[in-house]
Write an enzyme that holds these catalytic residues in place. Structure first.
Site: not given
Ligand code: THU
Length: 145
Positions: A52, A54-56, A58, A63, A65, A100
């Site tokens: 996964n 993530e990013n600031a 959100y 994910c 998968e 997913c």
């Protein structure tokens, strides 16, 4: 070909996939949730790992998968996805989120999902059990002229 823990004969080793998903999880970019997820996707010709990211902002999060399936496609492999192993932090199986499940259905209508946490038995289910009555490419093709 070998049987998995449900007795299915498979061209992959379930325990090996789960080990790889557990190991790759360490590379997850999770500064916000601190929840690491690793995934391995299996096709007849290859295996692809993902984590996964993530990013600031959100909601931009990808994910594990989805990362693995994007790698598969980028490598020129369109599946079909035979199996997906997913491992997340914590004890309970890390089952794929709704988005997913849809992504897995796109490339593997018969895919078997092996979902695990840090310990215990994996949850093993076909994508059709995780996403019953799903909308996929076949249904779309019916309505296209
Ligand atoms: N996550 C996945 O990578 N796969 C899933 O199927 C469930 C959720 C990630 C997204 C996010 O980075 C973190 O887990 C917490 O939701």
């Amino acid at each position: 070909m070998r049987p998995d823990t449900t007795g299915r004969t498979t061209p992959y080793d379930e325990a090996d996939l789960l080990r790889r998903a557990r190991a790759v999880r360490a590379r997850a970019h999770v500064p916000y949730s601190h929840f690491h997820v690793g995934a391995v996707v299996v096709t007849p010709t290859g295996t692809y790992e993902g984590v996964n990211v993530e990013n600031a902002s959100y909601r931009m999060t990808t994910c594990a998968e989805q990362t693995a399936i994007a790698r598969m496609v980028a490598e020129g492999d369109r599946g079909p996805v035979l199996a997906v192993a997913v491992v997340g932090d914590g004890t309970d199986p890390c089952t794929p989120c709704g988005a997913c499940r849809q992504t897995i259905l796109e490339f593997g209508p018969d895919a078997v999902v092996y979902a695990s946490g840090d310990g215990g038995h994996p949850l093993i289910a076909r994508i059709g059990e995780l996403l019953p009555h799903g909308f996929g490419p076949h249904r779309l093709a019916q309505g296209q002229r």
